[in-house]
Design an enzyme around this catalytic site. Structure first.
Site, PDB file in Angstrom:
ATOM      1  N   HIS A 124       0.851  -1.188   0.000  1.00 24.54           N
ATOM      2  CA  HIS A 124       0.000   0.000   0.000  1.00 24.54           C
ATOM      3  C   HIS A 124       0.885   1.235   0.000  1.00 24.54           C
ATOM      4  O   HIS A 124       1.933   1.233   0.642  1.00 24.54           O
ATOM      5  CB  HIS A 124      -0.909   0.001   1.245  1.00 24.54           C
ATOM      6  CG  HIS A 124      -2.107   0.866   1.070  1.00 24.54           C
ATOM      7  ND1 HIS A 124      -2.070   2.208   1.284  1.00 24.54           N
ATOM      8  CD2 HIS A 124      -3.366   0.579   0.647  1.00 24.54           C
ATOM      9  CE1 HIS A 124      -3.260   2.719   1.025  1.00 24.54           C
ATOM     10  NE2 HIS A 124      -4.059   1.749   0.632  1.00 24.54           N
ATOM     11  N   ASP A 152      -8.029  -5.421   0.218  1.00 23.05           N
ATOM     12  CA  ASP A 152      -8.560  -6.091  -0.969  1.00 23.05           C
ATOM     13  C   ASP A 152      -8.217  -7.563  -1.026  1.00 23.05           C
ATOM     14  O   ASP A 152      -8.882  -8.335  -1.711  1.00 23.05           O
ATOM     15  CB  ASP A 152      -8.062  -5.392  -2.231  1.00 23.05           C
ATOM     16  CG  ASP A 152      -8.713  -4.041  -2.367  1.00 23.05           C
ATOM     17  OD1 ASP A 152      -9.873  -3.929  -1.990  1.00 23.05           O
ATOM     18  OD2 ASP A 152      -8.056  -3.102  -2.827  1.00 23.05           O
TER      19      ASP A 152
HETATM   20  N1  CMC Z   1       4.245  -7.273  -4.994  1.00 25.11           N
HETATM   21  C1  CMC Z   1       5.588  -7.267  -5.112  1.00 25.11           C
HETATM   22  N2  CMC Z   1       6.363  -6.208  -4.850  1.00 25.11           N
HETATM   23  C2  CMC Z   1       5.758  -5.089  -4.444  1.00 25.11           C
HETATM   24  C3  CMC Z   1       4.358  -5.013  -4.272  1.00 25.11           C
HETATM   25  C4  CMC Z   1       3.600  -6.170  -4.562  1.00 25.11           C
HETATM   26  N3  CMC Z   1       2.267  -6.158  -4.425  1.00 25.11           N
HETATM   27  N4  CMC Z   1       4.017  -3.786  -3.847  1.00 25.11           N
HETATM   28  C5  CMC Z   1       5.167  -3.101  -3.741  1.00 25.11           C
HETATM   29  N5  CMC Z   1       6.222  -3.886  -4.098  1.00 25.11           N
HETATM   30  C6  CMC Z   1       7.641  -3.532  -4.060  1.00 25.11           C
HETATM   31  C7  CMC Z   1       8.021  -2.568  -5.156  1.00 25.11           C
HETATM   32  O1  CMC Z   1       8.428  -3.242  -6.321  1.00 25.11           O
HETATM   33  C8  CMC Z   1       9.131  -1.818  -4.493  1.00 25.11           C
HETATM   34  O2  CMC Z   1      10.293  -2.632  -4.507  1.00 25.11           O
HETATM   35  P1  CMC Z   1      11.773  -1.957  -4.639  1.00 25.11           P
HETATM   36  O3  CMC Z   1      11.912  -1.046  -3.454  1.00 25.11           O
HETATM   37  O4  CMC Z   1      12.689  -3.116  -4.618  1.00 25.11           O
HETATM   38  O5  CMC Z   1      11.765  -1.221  -5.955  1.00 25.11           O
HETATM   39  C9  CMC Z   1       8.721  -1.726  -3.032  1.00 25.11           C
HETATM   40  O6  CMC Z   1       7.868  -2.854  -2.832  1.00 25.11           O
HETATM   41  C10 CMC Z   1       7.977  -0.452  -2.661  1.00 25.11           C
HETATM   42  O7  CMC Z   1       6.804  -0.357  -3.428  1.00 25.11           O
HETATM   43  P2  CMC Z   1       6.345   0.939  -4.230  1.00 25.11           P
HETATM   44  O8  CMC Z   1       6.181   0.572  -5.680  1.00 25.11           O
HETATM   45  O9  CMC Z   1       7.209   2.109  -3.892  1.00 25.11           O
HETATM   46  O10 CMC Z   1       4.948   1.172  -3.596  1.00 25.11           O
HETATM   47  P3  CMC Z   1       3.859   2.152  -4.153  1.00 25.11           P
HETATM   48  O11 CMC Z   1       3.442   2.979  -3.002  1.00 25.11           O
HETATM   49  O12 CMC Z   1       4.278   2.903  -5.367  1.00 25.11           O
HETATM   50  O13 CMC Z   1       2.716   1.143  -4.608  1.00 25.11           O
HETATM   51  C11 CMC Z   1       0.793  -0.187  -4.611  1.00 25.11           C
HETATM   52  C12 CMC Z   1       1.641   0.815  -3.824  1.00 25.11           C
HETATM   53  C13 CMC Z   1      -0.509  -0.455  -3.853  1.00 25.11           C
HETATM   54  C14 CMC Z   1       0.440   0.398  -5.996  1.00 25.11           C
HETATM   55  C15 CMC Z   1       1.597  -1.499  -4.783  1.00 25.11           C
HETATM   56  O14 CMC Z   1       1.944  -2.022  -3.520  1.00 25.11           O
HETATM   57  C16 CMC Z   1       0.840  -2.543  -5.599  1.00 25.11           C
HETATM   58  O15 CMC Z   1       0.830  -2.463  -6.835  1.00 25.11           O
HETATM   59  N6  CMC Z   1       0.174  -3.522  -4.911  1.00 25.11           N
HETATM   60  C17 CMC Z   1      -0.595  -4.518  -5.604  1.00 25.11           C
HETATM   61  C18 CMC Z   1      -1.919  -3.928  -6.011  1.00 25.11           C
HETATM   62  C19 CMC Z   1      -2.844  -3.732  -4.840  1.00 25.11           C
HETATM   63  O16 CMC Z   1      -3.041  -4.641  -4.035  1.00 25.11           O
HETATM   64  N7  CMC Z   1      -3.460  -2.536  -4.768  1.00 25.11           N
HETATM   65  C20 CMC Z   1      -4.470  -2.238  -3.763  1.00 25.11           C
HETATM   66  C21 CMC Z   1      -4.083  -1.157  -2.864  1.00 25.11           C
HETATM   67  S1  CMC Z   1      -5.211  -1.064  -1.488  1.00 25.11           S
HETATM   68  C22 CMC Z   1      -6.682  -0.530  -2.130  1.00 25.11           C
HETATM   69  C23 CMC Z   1      -6.789   0.946  -2.216  1.00 25.11           C
HETATM   70  O17 CMC Z   1      -6.616   1.636  -1.182  1.00 25.11           O
HETATM   71  O18 CMC Z   1      -7.070   1.402  -3.331  1.00 25.11           O
END
Ligand code: CMC
Length: 434
Positions: free
Chosen positions: A313, A371
């Site tokens: 998240h 989710d």
């Molecule tokens: N699976 C694998 N790796 C992940 C995931 C995941 N679900 N989420 C984050 N990471 C990794 C990411 O690759 C990064 O790694 P590194 O530091 O090595 O580059 C690290 O964790 C930090 O993540 P981030 O990309 O900086 O996180 P973000 O804030 O940009 O993304 C997110 C948040 C929700 C888009 C992402 O965690 C994701 O795509 N999750 C899966 C989709 C999901 O479940 N979304 C629902 C969110 S909750 C509902 C809502 O409130 O809308």
């Protein structure tokens, strides 16, 4: 907004004049540096794609402490609301700032539960869609189309219009979501029954048929009501910011909420519960529990582009408090329906177990989000996977409306208009390229 004692000073290494910037304090949470005059003072913009450090508004509705894993609606912890209030109490709270007293509660419940029917013409509009259309495509259209049916509540600058539009949308969204479902499966629409609860009525419109009476199961009713409470608002996320930006042009409330529905559809936001269930079904098709380890290796491989859906998240770097409550509900629903041994649910538990122990997830503070469990609960209830985001949209409508109305009533509100760092070609002439 309260001015803090300190101020920020921005200076430049090329010796340009430094500027002082005011700092404001909220009631809790990080202070903000006010950069509104920065361009006028320096000719520069700030650069923050993805809004990683930018507060786009002030708001008194929802507060999240991502490190603590805390979520408050109007100051009340989500755990208390989920266990002591129902969804319509939560709607009242989000819209009005306070929980209703007994009389207000009765009036509000009656108001919402007596406006659940939609214009009959709506079903003919629906017929224009293919039967296999994604429910979110249908919902984006139907919610936007409400403005064509309810001309007397489309002036966003009129507080009475905003109030009527709010009740209409909260009351009618369950009807529209159920209609989108019934249309897809080719069953007759079920008209709402006003004596049922908000969640009970939705269950009946989804799963009832005109051929027999439908008895609402109280465990599923409570589970659905909890899903609605947990999804009711989540401060300035992508869809809420979309609603604010869209509404900032003065467009009508139905159109602004339709923009939120469209944004919510994406798999990184509200589409995550659907993506999560699809992921579990894929792993199951490849061999189930024995393949979880292999799948996790793919997730950890940055070149694979595979993410563990339902994990991680932007704001929570601790257990999502909604996920804990949803996990509880999940166990209750699976037990009620005798599904504890369903292979997909066992698989989900295994994914959760491995991810919570694996250093990749632990070190990045990636926990299951709401989710992950809400998809499992909805599947158990019988809601088809492609309708999950529609259910989320139904529940989030109140949050979008509360945020939109807060913005319109804010004297500092202006049309939203971000700026850019231009990196394209400088001016050139067509003649020179020929
Ligand atoms: N699976 C694998 N790796 C992940 C995931 C995941 N679900 N989420 C984050 N990471 C990794 C990411 O690759 C990064 O790694 P590194 O530091 O090595 O580059 C690290 O964790 C930090 O993540 P981030 O990309 O900086 O996180 P973000 O804030 O940009 O993304 C997110 C948040 C929700 C888009 C992402 O965690 C994701 O795509 N999750 C899966 C989709 C999901 O479940 N979304 C629902 C969110 S909750 C509902 C809502 O409130 O809308």
């Amino acid at each position: 907004m309260k001015l803090a004692d300190n101020k920020a000073t921005l200076s430049f290494s090329n010796g340009g004049p430094s500027v002082d910037l005011p700092v404001y304090q909220g009631t809790v949470g990080p202070d903000v540096v006010d950069i509104r005059k920065l361009y006028a003072q320096t000719g520069m913009f700030t650069y923050d794609p993805g809004f990683l450090s930018t507060a786009a508004c002030q708001s008194a509705i929802t507060y999240i402490d991502g490190d603590k894993g805390e979520l408050l609606y109007r100051g009340y912890p989500i755990e208390q609301l989920a266990t002591q209030c129902d969804y319509l109490d939560t709607c009242y709270l989000l819209l009005n700032g306070e929980l209703p007293d007994a009389a207000q509660r009765g009036d509000f419940h009656k108001l919402v539960l007596h406006h659940t029917m939609v214009a009959e013409q709506m079903q003919f509009f629906l017929r224009g869609f293919r039967r296999d259309a994604h429910p979110m495509a249908i919902l984006t259209g139907l919610v936007g189309a409400l403005s064509a049916f309810y001309h007397d509540s489309t002036d966003i600058n009129n507080p009475r219009h905003r109030e009527i539009a709010a009740i209409r949308m909260i009351a009618k969204l369950p009807t529209l979501v159920a209609m989108a479902y019934k249309y897809g499966v080719g069953q007759p629409y079920m008209y709402p029954r006003n004596e049922l609860s908000y969640a009970g009525n939705f269950l009946r419109m989804m799963f009832g048929t005109p051929c027999e009476d439908y008895v609402v199961n109280p465990v599923l009713e409570r589970a659905l009501d909890r899903i609605f409470i947990l999804h009711a608002d989540h401060e300035q996320n992508a869809s809420t910011s979309t609603v604010r930006l869209c509404g900032s042009s003065g467009t009508n409330p139905f159109a602004a909420i339709a923009a939120g529905v469209a944004c919510l559809w994406g798999p990184a936001h509200g589409g995550a519960n659907e993506a999560c269930l699809n992921m579990l079904e894929d792993i199951q098709a490849q061999g189930g529990i024995s393949k979880v380890g292999e799948y996790m290796e793919k997730v950890k491989d940055k070149n694979s582009g595979v993410k563990l859906m339902g994990f991680g998240h932007r704001v929570y770097k601790n257990y999502d408090p909604r996920a804990k409550l949803m996990q509880e509900t999940c166990n209750e629903v699976l037990a009620e329906l005798g599904l504890e041994n369903d292979p997909l649910f066992k698989l989900a538990k295994e994914v959760e177990r491995i991810a919570l122990e694996d250093d990749y997830f632990v070190s990045r503070k990636l926990y299951p989000n709401v989710d992950f469990y809400s998809g499992i609960v909805q599947r158990a209830i019988g809601i088809p996977v492609n309708l999950f985001t529609g259910v989320f949209a139904l529940a989030r409508t109140v949050g979008w409306i509360a945020q939109l109305n807060e913005m319109i009533s804010d004297p500092e509100y202006k049309i939203g208009r971000p700026r850019q760092l231009y990196t394209g070609s400088v001016r050139r002439d067509i003649g020179a390229a020929k």
